[in-house]
Scaffold this motif. Sequence first.
Motif, PDB file in Angstrom:
ATOM      1  N   ASP A 151      -9.555  -6.219  -6.875  1.00 39.93           N
ATOM      2  CA  ASP A 151      -8.453  -6.568  -7.765  1.00 39.93           C
ATOM      3  C   ASP A 151      -7.391  -5.484  -7.665  1.00 39.93           C
ATOM      4  OD1 ASP A 151      -6.758  -7.308  -9.814  1.00 39.93           O
ATOM      5  OD2 ASP A 151      -8.358  -7.671 -11.262  1.00 39.93           O
ATOM      6  N   GLU A 152      -6.208  -5.831  -7.220  1.00 38.90           N
ATOM      7  CA  GLU A 152      -5.148  -4.850  -7.004  1.00 38.90           C
ATOM      8  C   GLU A 152      -4.674  -4.186  -8.294  1.00 38.90           C
ATOM      9  OE1 GLU A 152      -3.286  -6.941  -3.029  1.00 38.90           O
ATOM     10  OE2 GLU A 152      -1.934  -6.083  -4.514  1.00 38.90           O
ATOM     11  N   ARG A 153      -5.005  -4.748  -9.433  1.00 38.10           N
ATOM     12  CA  ARG A 153      -4.639  -4.109 -10.708  1.00 38.10           C
ATOM     13  C   ARG A 153      -5.345  -2.773 -10.863  1.00 38.10           C
ATOM     14  NH1 ARG A 153      -6.420  -7.903 -15.231  1.00 38.10           N
ATOM     15  NH2 ARG A 153      -8.132  -8.115 -13.769  1.00 38.10           N
ATOM     16  N   PHE A 154      -6.483  -2.603 -10.204  1.00 43.39           N
ATOM     17  CA  PHE A 154      -7.262  -1.379 -10.329  1.00 43.39           C
ATOM     18  C   PHE A 154      -7.007  -0.399  -9.186  1.00 43.39           C
ATOM     19  CE2 PHE A 154      -9.180  -2.968 -13.926  1.00 43.39           C
ATOM     20  CZ  PHE A 154      -9.664  -4.252 -13.714  1.00 43.39           C
ATOM     21  N   PHE A 155      -5.897  -0.573  -8.488  1.00 42.26           N
ATOM     22  CA  PHE A 155      -5.594   0.272  -7.344  1.00 42.26           C
ATOM     23  C   PHE A 155      -5.558   1.752  -7.723  1.00 42.26           C
ATOM     24  CE2 PHE A 155      -4.045   1.196  -3.190  1.00 42.26           C
ATOM     25  CZ  PHE A 155      -3.179   2.258  -3.333  1.00 42.26           C
ATOM     26  N   ASP A 156      -4.880   2.096  -8.808  1.00 45.80           N
ATOM     27  CA  ASP A 156      -4.756   3.509  -9.205  1.00 45.80           C
ATOM     28  C   ASP A 156      -6.121   4.130  -9.481  1.00 45.80           C
ATOM     29  OD1 ASP A 156      -1.638   3.273 -11.118  1.00 45.80           O
ATOM     30  OD2 ASP A 156      -2.095   2.860  -9.027  1.00 45.80           O
ATOM     31  N   THR A 157      -6.963   3.430 -10.205  1.00 47.60           N
ATOM     32  CA  THR A 157      -8.303   3.925 -10.513  1.00 47.60           C
ATOM     33  C   THR A 157      -9.127   4.071  -9.245  1.00 47.60           C
ATOM     34  OG1 THR A 157      -8.184   2.767 -12.609  1.00 47.60           O
ATOM     35  CG2 THR A 157     -10.362   3.468 -11.897  1.00 47.60           C
ATOM     36  N   LYS A 207     -10.329   1.258   3.893  1.00 47.32           N
ATOM     37  CA  LYS A 207     -11.183   0.427   3.042  1.00 47.32           C
ATOM     38  C   LYS A 207     -10.404  -0.492   2.103  1.00 47.32           C
ATOM     39  CE  LYS A 207     -14.947   2.396   4.508  1.00 47.32           C
ATOM     40  NZ  LYS A 207     -15.969   1.688   5.224  1.00 47.32           N
ATOM     41  N   ARG A 208      -9.126  -0.682   2.353  1.00 46.74           N
ATOM     42  CA  ARG A 208      -8.288  -1.466   1.432  1.00 46.74           C
ATOM     43  C   ARG A 208      -8.792  -2.884   1.230  1.00 46.74           C
ATOM     44  NH1 ARG A 208      -5.947  -1.189   6.231  1.00 46.74           N
ATOM     45  NH2 ARG A 208      -4.983  -3.034   7.141  1.00 46.74           N
ATOM     46  N   ALA A 209      -9.501  -3.428   2.199  1.00 47.80           N
ATOM     47  CA  ALA A 209     -10.027  -4.790   2.071  1.00 47.80           C
ATOM     48  C   ALA A 209     -11.149  -4.867   1.036  1.00 47.80           C
ATOM     49  CB  ALA A 209     -10.527  -5.285   3.417  1.00 47.80           C
ATOM     50  N   THR A 210     -11.754  -3.746   0.694  1.00 46.13           N
ATOM     51  CA  THR A 210     -12.849  -3.749  -0.282  1.00 46.13           C
ATOM     52  C   THR A 210     -12.359  -3.753  -1.720  1.00 46.13           C
ATOM     53  OG1 THR A 210     -13.046  -1.344  -0.328  1.00 46.13           O
ATOM     54  CG2 THR A 210     -14.360  -2.518   1.326  1.00 46.13           C
ATOM     55  N   LEU A 211     -11.062  -3.506  -1.922  1.00 44.09           N
ATOM     56  CA  LEU A 211     -10.495  -3.521  -3.271  1.00 44.09           C
ATOM     57  C   LEU A 211     -10.414  -4.968  -3.748  1.00 44.09           C
ATOM     58  CD1 LEU A 211      -9.163  -2.024  -5.644  1.00 44.09           C
ATOM     59  CD2 LEU A 211      -6.988  -2.245  -4.439  1.00 44.09           C
ATOM     60  N   PHE A 224       0.839  -1.199   0.000  1.00 43.86           N
ATOM     61  CA  PHE A 224       0.000   0.000   0.000  1.00 43.86           C
ATOM     62  C   PHE A 224       0.877   1.252   0.000  1.00 43.86           C
ATOM     63  CE2 PHE A 224      -3.964   2.151   0.572  1.00 43.86           C
ATOM     64  CZ  PHE A 224      -3.637   3.305   1.279  1.00 43.86           C
ATOM     65  N   ALA A 225       1.899   1.270   0.837  1.00 43.07           N
ATOM     66  CA  ALA A 225       2.788   2.432   0.924  1.00 43.07           C
ATOM     67  C   ALA A 225       3.506   2.677  -0.402  1.00 43.07           C
ATOM     68  CB  ALA A 225       3.801   2.238   2.051  1.00 43.07           C
ATOM     69  N   ARG A 226       3.998   1.606  -1.031  1.00 45.37           N
ATOM     70  CA  ARG A 226       4.692   1.756  -2.324  1.00 45.37           C
ATOM     71  C   ARG A 226       3.749   2.318  -3.381  1.00 45.37           C
ATOM     72  NH1 ARG A 226       6.639  -3.145  -1.175  1.00 45.37           N
ATOM     73  NH2 ARG A 226       5.231  -4.191  -2.617  1.00 45.37           N
ATOM     74  N   ARG A 227       2.560   1.759  -3.459  1.00 45.15           N
ATOM     75  CA  ARG A 227       1.615   2.181  -4.502  1.00 45.15           C
ATOM     76  C   ARG A 227       1.169   3.634  -4.287  1.00 45.15           C
ATOM     77  NH1 ARG A 227      -0.954  -2.322  -7.254  1.00 45.15           N
ATOM     78  NH2 ARG A 227      -1.801  -0.716  -8.600  1.00 45.15           N
ATOM     79  N   THR A 228       0.875   3.998  -3.049  1.00 45.57           N
ATOM     80  CA  THR A 228       0.422   5.376  -2.805  1.00 45.57           C
ATOM     81  C   THR A 228       1.554   6.377  -3.012  1.00 45.57           C
ATOM     82  OG1 THR A 228       0.760   5.097  -0.426  1.00 45.57           O
ATOM     83  CG2 THR A 228      -1.476   4.835  -1.252  1.00 45.57           C
ATOM     84  N   THR A 229       2.770   6.016  -2.638  1.00 42.53           N
ATOM     85  CA  THR A 229       3.911   6.908  -2.854  1.00 42.53           C
ATOM     86  C   THR A 229       4.117   7.154  -4.345  1.00 42.53           C
ATOM     87  OG1 THR A 229       4.954   6.126  -0.824  1.00 42.53           O
ATOM     88  CG2 THR A 229       6.367   7.250  -2.416  1.00 42.53           C
ATOM     89  N   ALA A 230       4.012   6.103  -5.132  1.00 40.75           N
ATOM     90  CA  ALA A 230       4.174   6.235  -6.581  1.00 40.75           C
ATOM     91  C   ALA A 230       3.045   7.057  -7.199  1.00 40.75           C
ATOM     92  CB  ALA A 230       4.230   4.853  -7.227  1.00 40.75           C
TER      93      ALA A 230
END
Length: 153
Positions: free
Chosen positions: A51-57, A45-49, A6-12
Amino acid sequence: MDKDAFARRTTALQVSLYRVAASYLRAEADRLDAVCEAIAKAWEKRATLRDERFFDTWMTRILIRECVNIQRRQRRAVPMETLPERPQEDSPARALEEALETLPQRARTMVVLYYLEGYTVKETAQIMGVTKGAVCAGLSRARSSLRALLEEE
């Protein structure tokens, strides 16, 4: 999604999120608030995601909702210079103000949010953390109490 991922993805994604916020909000502080709130809500709410491929959206949608909420709050804000003067002692507005003060805090909050601030029943329920039915029932009881108090006067 674990904490490190989560930290890596949000930082990016932070620069992109800031640019999206800048397209909605003028003030720097509002932009930063929106990004921070979006990240905090996404973490909760990260548990509601699904598919992690759609994290940015997913993050961008959360940010957009937060920007719209900030815009909505700004529209409701009234500059201090334009506030009306306090009603006179014997005016109907003063009687209503005094009657509102006699209501329990929860009922008074519902009345203020719904009637004075213009929130919908659903928004009022979300703000107060109750069901829509509880808001409708609370508003009904508050109206009855106010009607009784105002008829006495």
